[in-house]
Motif scaffolding. Structure first.
Motif, mmCIF file in Angstrom:
data_model
loop_
_atom_site.group_PDB
_atom_site.id
_atom_site.type_symbol
_atom_site.label_atom_id
_atom_site.label_comp_id
_atom_site.label_asym_id
_atom_site.label_seq_id
_atom_site.Cartn_x
_atom_site.Cartn_y
_atom_site.Cartn_z
ATOM 1 N N TYR A 1 0.691 -1.253 0.034
ATOM 2 C CA TYR A 1 0.197 0.082 -0.039
ATOM 3 C C TYR A 1 1.013 1.235 0.039
ATOM 4 C CZ TYR A 1 -4.311 -2.338 1.060
ATOM 5 O OH TYR A 1 -5.407 -3.138 1.161
ATOM 6 N N ARG A 2 0.506 2.490 -0.331
ATOM 7 C CA ARG A 2 0.880 3.668 -0.600
ATOM 8 C C ARG A 2 0.313 4.693 0.364
ATOM 9 N NH1 ARG A 2 3.119 4.992 -6.577
ATOM 10 N NH2 ARG A 2 4.143 6.762 -5.306
ATOM 11 N N ALA A 3 1.229 5.377 1.127
ATOM 12 C CA ALA A 3 0.789 6.426 1.866
ATOM 13 C C ALA A 3 -0.193 7.691 1.073
ATOM 14 C CB ALA A 3 1.553 7.017 2.792
ATOM 15 N N LEU A 4 -1.303 8.090 1.335
ATOM 16 C CA LEU A 4 -1.877 9.270 0.740
ATOM 17 C C LEU A 4 -1.509 10.655 1.320
ATOM 18 C CD1 LEU A 4 -5.327 7.777 0.403
ATOM 19 C CD2 LEU A 4 -3.857 8.188 -1.319
ATOM 20 N N TYR A 5 -1.049 10.616 2.499
ATOM 21 C CA TYR A 5 -0.537 11.727 3.176
ATOM 22 C C TYR A 5 0.283 11.507 4.513
ATOM 23 C CZ TYR A 5 -4.664 10.516 6.277
ATOM 24 O OH TYR A 5 -5.573 9.881 7.201
ATOM 25 N N PRO A 6 0.871 12.296 5.016
ATOM 26 C CA PRO A 6 1.826 11.992 6.049
ATOM 27 C C PRO A 6 1.243 11.597 7.171
ATOM 28 C CG PRO A 6 1.975 14.401 5.571
ATOM 29 C CD PRO A 6 1.297 13.611 4.462
ATOM 30 N N ALA A 7 0.356 10.733 7.368
ATOM 31 C CA ALA A 7 -0.304 10.234 8.726
ATOM 32 C C ALA A 7 0.554 9.822 9.801
ATOM 33 C CB ALA A 7 -1.303 9.144 8.236
ATOM 34 N N SER A 8 0.082 10.096 10.931
ATOM 35 C CA SER A 8 0.591 9.464 12.277
ATOM 36 C C SER A 8 0.582 8.024 12.330
ATOM 37 C CB SER A 8 0.199 10.264 13.447
ATOM 38 O OG SER A 8 0.103 11.558 13.380
ATOM 39 N N LEU A 12 4.255 8.783 8.375
ATOM 40 C CA LEU A 12 4.354 8.138 7.314
ATOM 41 C C LEU A 12 5.081 9.238 6.200
ATOM 42 C CD1 LEU A 12 1.037 6.054 6.680
ATOM 43 C CD2 LEU A 12 3.348 5.215 7.663
ATOM 44 N N GLU A 13 5.700 8.620 5.275
ATOM 45 C CA GLU A 13 6.005 9.493 4.266
ATOM 46 C C GLU A 13 5.241 9.537 2.998
ATOM 47 O OE1 GLU A 13 10.399 8.947 2.867
ATOM 48 O OE2 GLU A 13 10.626 8.123 4.764
ATOM 49 N N ASN A 14 4.699 10.851 2.364
ATOM 50 C CA ASN A 14 3.668 10.807 1.445
ATOM 51 C C ASN A 14 4.075 10.192 0.224
ATOM 52 O OD1 ASN A 14 1.333 11.635 0.170
ATOM 53 N ND2 ASN A 14 2.138 13.610 -0.253
ATOM 54 N N GLY A 15 3.286 8.968 -0.129
ATOM 55 C CA GLY A 15 3.475 8.352 -1.470
ATOM 56 C C GLY A 15 4.584 7.202 -1.268
ATOM 57 N N LYS A 16 5.036 6.827 -0.206
ATOM 58 C CA LYS A 16 6.030 5.936 0.076
ATOM 59 C C LYS A 16 5.299 4.535 0.167
ATOM 60 C CE LYS A 16 9.759 3.811 2.993
ATOM 61 N NZ LYS A 16 10.572 4.168 4.083
ATOM 62 N N THR A 17 5.863 3.406 -0.183
ATOM 63 C CA THR A 17 5.218 1.982 -0.233
ATOM 64 C C THR A 17 5.503 1.376 1.118
ATOM 65 O OG1 THR A 17 5.439 1.865 -2.826
ATOM 66 C CG2 THR A 17 5.026 -0.116 -1.270
ATOM 67 N N TYR A 18 4.522 0.995 1.658
ATOM 68 C CA TYR A 18 4.540 0.089 3.069
ATOM 69 C C TYR A 18 3.887 -1.127 2.821
ATOM 70 C CZ TYR A 18 5.739 4.323 5.256
ATOM 71 O OH TYR A 18 6.503 5.713 5.303
ATOM 72 N N VAL A 19 3.998 -2.229 3.655
ATOM 73 C CA VAL A 19 3.222 -3.419 3.517
ATOM 74 C C VAL A 19 2.399 -3.343 4.650
ATOM 75 C CG1 VAL A 19 3.461 -6.090 3.822
ATOM 76 C CG2 VAL A 19 5.452 -4.788 2.434
ATOM 77 N N VAL A 20 1.085 -3.765 4.057
ATOM 78 C CA VAL A 20 -0.011 -3.844 5.304
ATOM 79 C C VAL A 20 -0.098 -5.301 5.863
ATOM 80 C CG1 VAL A 20 -2.594 -3.492 5.635
ATOM 81 C CG2 VAL A 20 -1.355 -1.889 4.225
ATOM 82 N N LEU A 21 0.115 -5.342 6.711
ATOM 83 C CA LEU A 21 0.205 -6.836 7.379
ATOM 84 C C LEU A 21 -1.208 -7.321 7.538
ATOM 85 C CD1 LEU A 21 2.927 -6.446 10.124
ATOM 86 C CD2 LEU A 21 3.131 -7.615 7.491
ATOM 87 N N GLY A 22 -2.092 -6.472 7.992
ATOM 88 C CA GLY A 22 -3.548 -6.711 8.233
ATOM 89 C C GLY A 22 -4.273 -5.583 8.824
ATOM 90 N N GLN A 23 -5.687 -5.956 8.811
ATOM 91 C CA GLN A 23 -6.384 -4.854 9.429
ATOM 92 C C GLN A 23 -6.696 -5.519 10.810
ATOM 93 O OE1 GLN A 23 -10.078 -4.503 7.071
ATOM 94 N NE2 GLN A 23 -11.128 -3.421 8.690
ATOM 95 N N VAL A 24 -6.778 -4.630 11.514
ATOM 96 C CA VAL A 24 -7.031 -4.701 13.126
ATOM 97 C C VAL A 24 -8.308 -4.067 13.227
ATOM 98 C CG1 VAL A 24 -4.480 -4.996 13.375
ATOM 99 C CG2 VAL A 24 -5.451 -2.914 13.758
ATOM 100 N N GLU A 25 -8.470 -4.032 14.970
ATOM 101 C CA GLU A 25 -9.894 -3.499 15.311
ATOM 102 C C GLU A 25 -9.983 -2.021 15.049
ATOM 103 O OE1 GLU A 25 -6.696 -3.339 18.785
ATOM 104 O OE2 GLU A 25 -7.607 -5.035 17.500
ATOM 105 N N MET A 77 -7.432 3.448 8.150
ATOM 106 C CA MET A 77 -7.586 2.788 6.848
ATOM 107 C C MET A 77 -7.486 3.866 5.671
ATOM 108 S SD MET A 77 -10.374 0.085 5.269
ATOM 109 C CE MET A 77 -11.592 0.424 6.360
ATOM 110 N N ARG A 78 -8.020 4.983 5.946
ATOM 111 C CA ARG A 78 -8.028 6.076 4.733
ATOM 112 C C ARG A 78 -6.592 6.720 4.538
ATOM 113 N NH1 ARG A 78 -10.667 8.197 8.989
ATOM 114 N NH2 ARG A 78 -9.793 9.858 9.999
ATOM 115 N N ALA A 79 -5.607 6.378 5.546
ATOM 116 C CA ALA A 79 -4.222 6.842 5.118
ATOM 117 C C ALA A 79 -3.502 6.316 4.257
ATOM 118 C CB ALA A 79 -3.538 6.915 6.381
ATOM 119 N N VAL A 80 -3.806 4.887 3.964
ATOM 120 C CA VAL A 80 -3.218 4.292 2.835
ATOM 121 C C VAL A 80 -4.137 3.882 1.718
ATOM 122 C CG1 VAL A 80 -1.047 3.710 4.179
ATOM 123 C CG2 VAL A 80 -3.198 2.217 4.261
ATOM 124 N N VAL A 81 -3.556 3.544 0.413
ATOM 125 C CA VAL A 81 -4.419 2.571 -0.662
ATOM 126 C C VAL A 81 -3.534 1.970 -1.174
ATOM 127 C CG1 VAL A 81 -3.568 4.674 -2.145
ATOM 128 C CG2 VAL A 81 -5.780 3.497 -2.520
#
Length: 164
Positions: free
Chosen positions: A60-67, A82-95, A115-119
């Motif tokens: 997933y990629r960060a849409l904005y510099p989220a906390s 988070l760095e805007n536009g950088k790719t991260y691995v979403v391990l999973g969805q939590v509570e 959830m809305r911080a990454v796409v």
């Protein structure tokens, strides 16, 4: 001989009464593992393990510099941004619909974001394009000369003509 036996017994009793030193207290950077819903997660001691976990394991990629938070809500500590536009691995969805993140190419849980911080990486360009504001083309004002010395212009909102 009796003295030798007494000393040997004293030595054995003294050693049996000794305790091993307690293990060192974990620091925030100590790596720990937690098992949630049958999935083993590796994370720093400062990052709390989730109570619910649904595996995703996608880029997933960060849409904005989220906390990036230490627990899946805004009550946790800020780990970093988070760095805007950088790719991260979403391990999973939590509570609470938060995402558990890892660095690209890593499996260590680094924190949680809403959830809305990454796409998904495949949808990033399209999502950013949709969010970019578009300028509306400027509309030409409709004006007509009246008697050569004045003019009348049409108001775009009400459709009435105004004499100048």
């Amino acid at each position: 001989m009796k003295m030798r036996n007494v000393l040997a017994l004293l030595f054995v009793f003294a050693l049996s009464a000794c305790k091993a030193p307690p293990p060192p207290a974990p620091t925030d950077d100590t790596l720990v593992t937690s098992e949630v819903n049958g999935v083993t997660l590796t994370h720093r001691y400062a990052v709390k393990a989730p109570t619910e976990f649904t595996p995703i394991n996608e880029n997933y990629r960060a849409l904005y510099p989220a906390s990036l938070m230490s627990q899946p809500d805004y009550g946790g500590k800020l780990v970093r941004q988070l760095e805007n536009g950088k790719t991260y691995v979403v391990l999973g969805q939590v509570e609470h619909f938060w995402m558990a993140l890892a660095e690209e190419g890593q499996e260590e849980l680094i924190g949680y974001v809403p959830m809305r911080a990454v796409v998904k990486s495949a949808l990033y360009e399209e999502t950013v394009r949709k969010q970019t504001p578009r300028l509306k083309p400027r509309q030409k004002q409709t004006c007509v000369n009246v008697d050569g010395s004045s003019k009348a212009c049409k108001n775009k909102t009400s459709g009435t003509w105004i004499l100048d």
